[in-house]
Scaffold this active site. Structure first.
Site, mmCIF file in Angstrom:
data_model
loop_
_atom_site.group_PDB
_atom_site.id
_atom_site.type_symbol
_atom_site.label_atom_id
_atom_site.label_comp_id
_atom_site.label_asym_id
_atom_site.label_seq_id
_atom_site.Cartn_x
_atom_site.Cartn_y
_atom_site.Cartn_z
ATOM 1 N N ASN A 188 13.459 4.109 4.947
ATOM 2 C CA ASN A 188 12.428 3.020 5.225
ATOM 3 C C ASN A 188 11.338 3.786 5.885
ATOM 4 O O ASN A 188 11.445 4.978 6.516
ATOM 5 C CB ASN A 188 13.037 1.811 6.097
ATOM 6 N N LYS A 192 17.538 -11.831 7.210
ATOM 7 C CA LYS A 192 18.307 -10.895 6.302
ATOM 8 C C LYS A 192 18.039 -12.069 4.824
ATOM 9 O O LYS A 192 18.077 -13.189 4.870
ATOM 10 C CB LYS A 192 19.621 -10.737 6.870
ATOM 11 N N MET A 245 10.758 -6.798 4.974
ATOM 12 C CA MET A 245 10.875 -7.354 6.349
ATOM 13 C C MET A 245 12.295 -8.107 6.636
ATOM 14 O O MET A 245 12.050 -8.738 7.747
ATOM 15 C CB MET A 245 9.685 -8.559 6.425
ATOM 16 N N ARG A 246 13.280 -7.644 5.969
ATOM 17 C CA ARG A 246 14.523 -8.249 6.233
ATOM 18 C C ARG A 246 15.530 -7.159 6.540
ATOM 19 O O ARG A 246 15.381 -6.109 5.920
ATOM 20 C CB ARG A 246 14.918 -8.902 5.236
ATOM 21 N N HIS A 259 8.550 3.292 9.064
ATOM 22 C CA HIS A 259 8.238 2.174 10.174
ATOM 23 C C HIS A 259 6.948 2.712 11.000
ATOM 24 O O HIS A 259 6.748 3.791 11.224
ATOM 25 C CB HIS A 259 9.407 2.374 11.299
ATOM 26 N N SER A 290 0.901 -1.268 -0.045
ATOM 27 C CA SER A 290 -0.010 -0.173 0.077
ATOM 28 C C SER A 290 1.067 1.299 0.087
ATOM 29 O O SER A 290 0.300 2.193 -0.588
ATOM 30 C CB SER A 290 -0.946 -0.205 0.973
ATOM 31 N N ASN A 291 1.977 1.108 0.613
ATOM 32 C CA ASN A 291 2.888 2.422 0.435
ATOM 33 C C ASN A 291 3.491 2.664 -0.803
ATOM 34 O O ASN A 291 3.686 3.846 -1.340
ATOM 35 C CB ASN A 291 4.164 2.172 1.569
ATOM 36 N N ILE A 340 18.916 -4.996 6.395
ATOM 37 C CA ILE A 340 19.728 -4.957 5.078
ATOM 38 C C ILE A 340 21.186 -4.727 5.387
ATOM 39 O O ILE A 340 21.778 -4.227 6.657
ATOM 40 C CB ILE A 340 19.304 -3.172 4.605
HETATM 41 C C1 GRF Z 1 3.952 -0.529 7.015
HETATM 42 O O1 GRF Z 1 3.090 -0.447 7.943
HETATM 43 C C2 GRF Z 1 5.230 -0.034 7.108
HETATM 44 O O2 GRF Z 1 5.056 0.822 8.151
HETATM 45 C C3 GRF Z 1 5.960 -1.368 7.595
HETATM 46 O O3 GRF Z 1 5.480 -2.233 6.749
HETATM 47 C C4 GRF Z 1 4.204 -2.016 6.207
HETATM 48 C C5 GRF Z 1 3.924 -2.263 4.950
HETATM 49 O O4 GRF Z 1 2.805 -1.969 4.465
HETATM 50 N N1 GRF Z 1 7.460 -1.170 7.463
HETATM 51 P P1 GRF Z 1 2.478 -1.989 2.797
HETATM 52 O O5 GRF Z 1 2.914 -3.379 2.219
HETATM 53 O O6 GRF Z 1 3.191 -0.911 2.200
HETATM 54 O O7 GRF Z 1 0.952 -2.080 2.627
#
Ligand code: GRF
Length: 197
Positions: A111, A67, A94-95, A113, A15-16, A97
């Site tokens: 990133n 990693k 999710m890993r 967070h 989604s980001n 770097i």
């Molecule tokens: C987000 O909540 C971001 O803060 C975290 O992982 C999630 C990613 O969500 N690092 P999406 O895949 O962008 O929907």
């Protein structure tokens, strides 16, 4: 001047990435996504990239959980370079770097967070905030270093915690903030970076 070239890494629904791609389409972010890379073969972020005609690549992560195997991380560097990426955007990656990527893009990896760092680093930070009784949490865009969510903070947005929040409702409101903050930060970086070329 040519738009800032981005490489995006993500493991999840993306989604980001979608918020970033939409900002580019709207013209509020002067950038171009050259490639999206995932360590998860069926990650939503890869489908979203393909729908937009953006190169999308799965890189098998190897034997570690937290990693990439060094050869896999080297492959990621090669793909980013092939795509002409100038900055690397982690969007749900999710890993951790490690050296191959950190050395290839010094201070060029960012990133997002889901907490106000340095509070609540690590996984499912919104649950940690809720469990700790925080009244405000939010999201942070930061530079990536070798630590877990330890790099220098670039920008933050606050999200109030409501008394009746569940982990899901709180995460949804944080994500809505993420979708505004990440494209806005990238737009500033793009302005600074392209003016220095
Ligand atoms: C987000 O909540 C971001 O803060 C975290 O992982 C999630 C990613 O969500 N690092 P999406 O895949 O962008 O929907």
């Amino acid at each position: 001047m040519a738009a800032l070239k981005l490489g995006v890494l993500g493991s999840g629904k993306g989604s980001n990435f979608r918020a970033i791609a939409d900002a580019i389409t709207r013209g509020s972010l002067d950038a171009e996504v050259g490639i999206v890379i995932s360590d998860v073969p069926d990650a939503g972020i890869l489908s979203l990239a393909r729908e937009r005609g953006i190169r999308a690549e799965f890189v098998p992560p190897g034997k570690f959980k937290s990693k990439l195997e060094p050869s896999a991380e080297q492959r990621v560097v090669e793909l980013l370079n092939e795509a002409g990426a100038e900055w690397v955007v982690l969007a749900g990656w999710m890993r951790m770097i490690k050296a191959p990527l950190l050395d290839a893009f010094p201070r060029r990896i960012i990133n997002i967070h889901p907490s106000l760092l340095p509070a609540f680093p690590g996984l499912e930070a919104w649950k940690l905030a809720l469990a700790a009784g925080a009244t405000t949490t939010g999201c942070t865009v930061h530079y990536v270093d070798a630590g877990m969510d330890t790099g220098e903070v670039i920008a933050q947005a606050e999200t109030p915690v409501q008394p009746d929040d569940t982990p899901e409702s709180l995460h949804a409101r944080i994500q809505a903030e993420e979708h505004k903050l990440y494209p806005a930060v990238l737009a500033s970086l793009a302005r600074i970076h392209t003016s220095r070329r």
